[in-house]
Scaffold this active site. Sequence first.
Site, PDB file in Angstrom:
ATOM      1  N   CYS A  40      21.043  78.733 -33.143  1.00 17.75           N
ATOM      2  CA  CYS A  40      21.548  80.022 -33.607  1.00 17.75           C
ATOM      3  C   CYS A  40      23.014  80.214 -33.179  1.00 17.75           C
ATOM      4  CB  CYS A  40      20.648  81.142 -33.084  1.00 17.75           C
ATOM      5  SG  CYS A  40      20.871  82.748 -33.886  1.00 17.75           S
ATOM      6  N   THR A  41      23.327  81.310 -32.514  1.00 16.17           N
ATOM      7  CA  THR A  41      24.715  81.600 -32.145  1.00 16.17           C
ATOM      8  C   THR A  41      25.201  80.794 -30.953  1.00 16.17           C
ATOM      9  OG1 THR A  41      23.901  83.521 -30.919  1.00 16.17           O
ATOM     10  CG2 THR A  41      24.745  83.916 -33.131  1.00 16.17           C
TER      11      THR A  41
END
Length: 332
Positions: free
Chosen positions: A113-114
């Site tokens: 993800c991030t």
Amino acid sequence: MNVTARVVALPVTADMPLFEISIACEIFGTNRSELADPWYELRLCAADPGATRVQNGFALHTPYGLDALTTADTVVVPALSAGSVLSGETVDPELLEALKAAHDRGARVVSLCTGAFVLAAAGLLDGRRATTHWMYTDILSFRHPRVRVDPAVLYVDEGDVLTSAGRSAGIDLCLHLIRTDLGAEVANQVARRLVVPAHRPGGQAQYIESPVPRAGDDGLAPVLQWAIQNLDLQLTVAQMAEHAGLSSRTLVRRFHEATGTTPLRWLHAQRLARARHLLESTDLPVERISQICGMGTAGNLRHHFIRSVGVTPMEYRRTFQGQPAPALSAVP
């Protein structure tokens, strides 16, 4: 990877979302040596070893320091908090140095993800194709222009550096790592135990919201609304210009200023958005949906849907309506 030492290091930082941490812990930290021996050895690391408080009031036991990253075979960087991403909070320089040292030593570096923002800050994504959660791909591109951000895929494998899209796409990437290390059969067994697909079709494009763009030019609002109400017609720029009381050239110029694209590309996006909505909310045949959206035939809709979303209209419908995939006929 050394088959006798599949060490996975997971750097944990304060206020880190628990979901992506849990993905890595479940897949690499649960001993499944009956499937492959040795299995992975997961090491939770932190700048200050001991206990690290993450989101939702949890504190993780992190017995290893960041120096453990440099002796791992794989380093998995979970997500950052949304607040950290949006504020552009500086990543701990000690973590960045440890990541670069691990990569220089030959470790495979992975983000979920991030977590891609951490890899980008370390310079490990420069000149590479990468992805992150679709809500933050534009931010990643803006802050790190040397990264070739792909917002549509579930994960990107660049060999020694891998990145996943948002949230559950981390599971897809971790299963891909197992498939790479231990083979498809083991990855399939793990997927069955997690009750998830061993490989999902398409990419995160099918999960991206596609709202109707709001025009910055209020004078175009009536023609935009008219076009949306008449998507079943084969609209032209000349027809839209006439409805707006403008020349075609002026319409194109003002359209680009207001929406950032051309009238025909905007129309195409609205047709696909309408198709997605109808596939999610109705049981209309694909042929009828293609007519309502102005896409002509089911084959034409299928072609453009695969190009834009990454899956067929029926696969998309099954995803969002929870319909089971068609059963395979037994071969006598």
